[in-house]
Design an enzyme around this catalytic site. Sequence first.
Site, PDB file in Angstrom:
ATOM      1  N   HIS A   1     -12.304  11.180   5.026  1.00  0.00           N
ATOM      2  CA  HIS A   1     -12.466  11.325   6.475  1.00  0.00           C
ATOM      3  C   HIS A   1     -12.787  12.785   6.803  1.00  0.00           C
ATOM      4  CE1 HIS A   1      -9.972   7.522   6.649  1.00  0.00           C
ATOM      5  NE2 HIS A   1     -11.054   7.219   7.319  1.00  0.00           N
TER       6      HIS A   1
ATOM      7  N   TRP B   1     -22.146  17.660   8.545  1.00  0.00           N
ATOM      8  CA  TRP B   1     -22.939  16.545   9.082  1.00  0.00           C
ATOM      9  C   TRP B   1     -22.943  16.550  10.604  1.00  0.00           C
ATOM     10  CZ3 TRP B   1     -22.849  10.945   6.931  1.00  0.00           C
ATOM     11  CH2 TRP B   1     -23.319  10.952   5.605  1.00  0.00           C
TER      12      TRP B   1
ATOM     13  N   TYR C   1     -15.914  -3.153   8.394  1.00  0.00           N
ATOM     14  CA  TYR C   1     -14.497  -2.782   8.364  1.00  0.00           C
ATOM     15  C   TYR C   1     -13.818  -3.225   9.671  1.00  0.00           C
ATOM     16  CZ  TYR C   1     -10.501   0.472   8.333  1.00  0.00           C
ATOM     17  OH  TYR C   1      -9.253   1.043   8.388  1.00  0.00           O
TER      18      TYR C   1
ATOM     19  N   LYS D   1       1.415   3.527  -2.077  1.00  0.00           N
ATOM     20  CA  LYS D   1       0.945   4.776  -2.695  1.00  0.00           C
ATOM     21  C   LYS D   1      -0.087   5.469  -1.822  1.00  0.00           C
ATOM     22  CE  LYS D   1       1.388   3.665  -7.597  1.00  0.00           C
ATOM     23  NZ  LYS D   1       0.508   3.344  -8.735  1.00  0.00           N
ATOM     24  N   GLY D   2      -0.548   4.801  -0.798  1.00  0.00           N
ATOM     25  CA  GLY D   2      -1.568   5.370   0.075  1.00  0.00           C
ATOM     26  C   GLY D   2      -0.979   6.389   1.039  1.00  0.00           C
ATOM     27  N   MET D   3      -1.831   6.982   1.845  1.00  0.00           N
ATOM     28  CA  MET D   3      -1.347   8.023   2.768  1.00  0.00           C
ATOM     29  C   MET D   3      -0.345   7.438   3.767  1.00  0.00           C
ATOM     30  SD  MET D   3      -3.315  10.777   5.129  1.00  0.00           S
ATOM     31  CE  MET D   3      -4.366   9.692   6.000  1.00  0.00           C
ATOM     32  N   VAL D   4      -0.701   6.299   4.371  1.00  0.00           N
ATOM     33  CA  VAL D   4       0.189   5.706   5.381  1.00  0.00           C
ATOM     34  C   VAL D   4       1.414   5.079   4.717  1.00  0.00           C
ATOM     35  CG1 VAL D   4       0.375   3.859   7.103  1.00  0.00           C
ATOM     36  CG2 VAL D   4      -1.673   5.303   7.035  1.00  0.00           C
TER      37      VAL D   4
ATOM     38  N   PRO E   1      -3.767   3.037  15.019  1.00  0.00           N
ATOM     39  CA  PRO E   1      -3.633   4.491  14.894  1.00  0.00           C
ATOM     40  C   PRO E   1      -4.980   5.185  15.061  1.00  0.00           C
ATOM     41  CG  PRO E   1      -2.857   3.335  12.920  1.00  0.00           C
ATOM     42  CD  PRO E   1      -3.621   2.365  13.737  1.00  0.00           C
TER      43      PRO E   1
ATOM     44  N   LYS F   1     -10.720  -5.843  10.331  1.00  0.00           N
ATOM     45  CA  LYS F   1      -9.460  -5.410  10.973  1.00  0.00           C
ATOM     46  C   LYS F   1      -9.191  -6.204  12.253  1.00  0.00           C
ATOM     47  CE  LYS F   1      -7.767  -2.183   8.410  1.00  0.00           C
ATOM     48  NZ  LYS F   1      -6.387  -2.253   7.943  1.00  0.00           N
TER      49      LYS F   1
ATOM     50  N   GLY G   1       0.823  -1.215   0.000  1.00  0.00           N
ATOM     51  CA  GLY G   1       0.000   0.000   0.000  1.00  0.00           C
ATOM     52  C   GLY G   1       0.853   1.259   0.000  1.00  0.00           C
TER      53      GLY G   1
ATOM     54  N   SER H   1      -6.807  -0.032  13.291  1.00  0.00           N
ATOM     55  CA  SER H   1      -7.349   1.323  13.378  1.00  0.00           C
ATOM     56  C   SER H   1      -8.126   1.494  14.676  1.00  0.00           C
ATOM     57  CB  SER H   1      -8.278   1.555  12.194  1.00  0.00           C
ATOM     58  OG  SER H   1      -8.975   2.751  12.376  1.00  0.00           O
ATOM     59  N   SER H   2      -8.091   2.717  15.206  1.00  0.00           N
ATOM     60  CA  SER H   2      -8.804   2.961  16.477  1.00  0.00           C
ATOM     61  C   SER H   2     -10.316   2.818  16.312  1.00  0.00           C
ATOM     62  CB  SER H   2      -8.480   4.363  16.996  1.00  0.00           C
ATOM     63  OG  SER H   2      -8.959   5.326  16.094  1.00  0.00           O
ATOM     64  N   CYS H   3     -10.828   2.846  15.067  1.00  0.00           N
ATOM     65  CA  CYS H   3     -12.289   2.746  14.912  1.00  0.00           C
ATOM     66  C   CYS H   3     -12.783   1.315  15.059  1.00  0.00           C
ATOM     67  CB  CYS H   3     -12.756   3.393  13.623  1.00  0.00           C
ATOM     68  SG  CYS H   3     -12.097   2.618  12.180  1.00  0.00           S
TER      69      CYS H   3
HETATM   70  N1  LIG Z   1      -6.341   7.162   7.159  1.00  0.00           N
HETATM   71  C1  LIG Z   1      -6.580   7.054   8.444  1.00  0.00           C
HETATM   72  O1  LIG Z   1      -7.068   7.990   9.096  1.00  0.00           O
HETATM   73  C2  LIG Z   1      -6.249   5.780   9.159  1.00  0.00           C
HETATM   74  C3  LIG Z   1      -6.461   5.734  10.539  1.00  0.00           C
HETATM   75  C4  LIG Z   1      -6.183   4.569  11.214  1.00  0.00           C
HETATM   76  C5  LIG Z   1      -5.690   3.480  10.526  1.00  0.00           C
HETATM   77  N2  LIG Z   1      -5.478   3.548   9.205  1.00  0.00           N
HETATM   78  C6  LIG Z   1      -5.013   2.323   8.529  1.00  0.00           C
HETATM   79  O2  LIG Z   1      -3.866   2.574   7.754  1.00  0.00           O
HETATM   80  C7  LIG Z   1      -3.880   1.745   6.599  1.00  0.00           C
HETATM   81  C8  LIG Z   1      -3.647   2.579   5.360  1.00  0.00           C
HETATM   82  O3  LIG Z   1      -4.616   3.610   5.289  1.00  0.00           O
HETATM   83  P1  LIG Z   1      -4.458   4.840   4.286  1.00  0.00           P
HETATM   84  O4  LIG Z   1      -5.194   5.958   4.876  1.00  0.00           O
HETATM   85  O5  LIG Z   1      -3.044   4.983   3.887  1.00  0.00           O
HETATM   86  O6  LIG Z   1      -5.317   4.319   3.041  1.00  0.00           O
HETATM   87  P2  LIG Z   1      -5.154   4.716   1.500  1.00  0.00           P
HETATM   88  O7  LIG Z   1      -4.530   6.046   1.354  1.00  0.00           O
HETATM   89  O8  LIG Z   1      -6.490   4.462   0.869  1.00  0.00           O
HETATM   90  O9  LIG Z   1      -4.130   3.628   0.962  1.00  0.00           O
HETATM   91  C9  LIG Z   1      -4.483   2.295   0.860  1.00  0.00           C
HETATM   92  C10 LIG Z   1      -3.494   1.604  -0.024  1.00  0.00           C
HETATM   93  O10 LIG Z   1      -3.921   0.246  -0.152  1.00  0.00           O
HETATM   94  C11 LIG Z   1      -3.774  -0.131  -1.499  1.00  0.00           C
HETATM   95  N3  LIG Z   1      -4.736  -1.170  -1.852  1.00  0.00           N
HETATM   96  C12 LIG Z   1      -6.067  -1.172  -1.645  1.00  0.00           C
HETATM   97  N4  LIG Z   1      -6.611  -2.292  -2.150  1.00  0.00           N
HETATM   98  C13 LIG Z   1      -5.576  -3.004  -2.690  1.00  0.00           C
HETATM   99  C14 LIG Z   1      -5.497  -4.241  -3.363  1.00  0.00           C
HETATM  100  N5  LIG Z   1      -6.583  -4.992  -3.583  1.00  0.00           N
HETATM  101  N6  LIG Z   1      -4.280  -4.646  -3.773  1.00  0.00           N
HETATM  102  C15 LIG Z   1      -3.172  -3.895  -3.574  1.00  0.00           C
HETATM  103  N7  LIG Z   1      -3.188  -2.740  -2.925  1.00  0.00           N
HETATM  104  C16 LIG Z   1      -4.382  -2.292  -2.506  1.00  0.00           C
HETATM  105  C17 LIG Z   1      -4.067   1.124  -2.301  1.00  0.00           C
HETATM  106  O11 LIG Z   1      -3.486   1.011  -3.570  1.00  0.00           O
HETATM  107  P3  LIG Z   1      -3.958   1.965  -4.778  1.00  0.00           P
HETATM  108  O12 LIG Z   1      -3.569   3.330  -4.380  1.00  0.00           O
HETATM  109  O13 LIG Z   1      -3.202   1.485  -5.931  1.00  0.00           O
HETATM  110  O14 LIG Z   1      -5.432   1.757  -4.880  1.00  0.00           O
HETATM  111  C18 LIG Z   1      -3.390   2.180  -1.426  1.00  0.00           C
HETATM  112  O15 LIG Z   1      -2.040   2.284  -1.761  1.00  0.00           O
HETATM  113  C19 LIG Z   1      -5.221   1.024   6.602  1.00  0.00           C
HETATM  114  O16 LIG Z   1      -5.035  -0.266   7.093  1.00  0.00           O
HETATM  115  C20 LIG Z   1      -6.052   1.802   7.562  1.00  0.00           C
HETATM  116  O17 LIG Z   1      -6.975   0.999   8.230  1.00  0.00           O
HETATM  117  C21 LIG Z   1      -5.741   4.671   8.489  1.00  0.00           C
END
Ligand SMILES: NC(=O)c1ccc[n+]([C@@H]2O[C@H](COP(=O)([O-])OP(=O)(O)OC[C@H]3O[C@@H](n4cnc5c(N)ncnc54)[C@H](OP(=O)(O)O)[C@@H]3O)[C@@H](O)[C@H]2O)c1
Length: 315
Positions: A180, A208, A137, A13-16, A164, A141, A11, A108-110
Amino acid sequence: MEKDSKIYVAGHKGMVGSALVRKLKKEGFFNLVLMPSEELDLKDQSAVGEFFESEKPEYVFLAAAKVGGIEANNTYRGQFLFENLMIQTNVIHQSYVHKVKKLLFLASSCIYPKLAPQPIKEEYLLSGKLEPTNEPYAIAKIAGVKMCENYNRQYGCNFISVMPTNLYGPNDNYDLKTSHVLPALLRKFHEAKKKMEKTGQKETVKLWGTGKPKREFLHVDDLAEACYHLMLKYEGNLSVNIGTGKDISIKELANLIQRLVGFQGEIIWDASMPDGTPRKLLDVSLLHRLGWSHKIELEEGIKKIYKENFPLENV
Ligand SMILES: NC(=O)c1ccc[n+]([C@@H]2O[C@H](COP(=O)([O-])OP(=O)(O)OC[C@H]3O[C@@H](n4cnc5c(N)ncnc54)[C@H](OP(=O)(O)O)[C@@H]3O)[C@@H](O)[C@H]2O)c1
């Protein structure tokens, strides 16, 4: 972890994931395995098996997941359950099969009970009913957290998980249908301000709920620091809370963002829309005892992302 250790960030490319990659590169790790979802769908069991067989990563950060805000969680309930179960099960199981030295799973804390006593301690997981809007979800998790714990118990793995709080930062999702609360507020206030500047008419921003729920927010660069720290220092089955230990009401957050963005119009609260969990503050004493505490305060973090990310490309 050695500087040349082979580290897979799922993951990335995602935020984390992208924050983890920035942190690892900053620390001098250069042997990172980064595989875009277009080339490897982590839901595909045999493809994930083949990927681990050919790459043989030594360390894994599992930050790939299907994530979203209340509306997305509540609408795409089946997908949130299925995709998260598949992604994490495949990666955790293959990490065991291919003898990964250590894995860190992002929970995740949720996923804590809706009415958990505050601040929420790690032990409160599974002590009460979940928030209905994100139950699928959370169930997925929780399965991931338990998979790490029980693979440690049965197979002697070294898999840890972290909880987190709400995150914000670079590469956040600003799509109002799936985002979010914090990025959604930034976008709404920014767009309303721009419209007011253009038309000279007073604008309103509709939000909301009642604004009463309280939430905690952590900059994703702080999260990446904490994950890195725990990867080096922590072994165990408790999923470690990662947050600031401080919360703020959504109304206070809206007022803060309104001020930082410089929006002069009015806020209207739509109390007919759901509020979600009333309060979600993490007890971060375990994290502090493990030697880490947050560095980026909320106002400073929001100022930074507003400066760096706006105007958004498509706004
Ligand atoms: N954001 C928050 O506030 C938050 C808070 C607590 C915990 N977290 C946890 O942190 C983690 C990452 O969250 P995030 O905010 O970084 O999410 P995000 O920005 O949506 O990133 C998710 C990543 O997962 C990849 N992904 C999704 N489905 C996939 C698949 N089938 N195969 C391969 N890769 C896949 C996506 O790839 P593509 O970009 O290519 O789609 C993306 O890189 C999650 O487990 C989340 O529960 C996040």
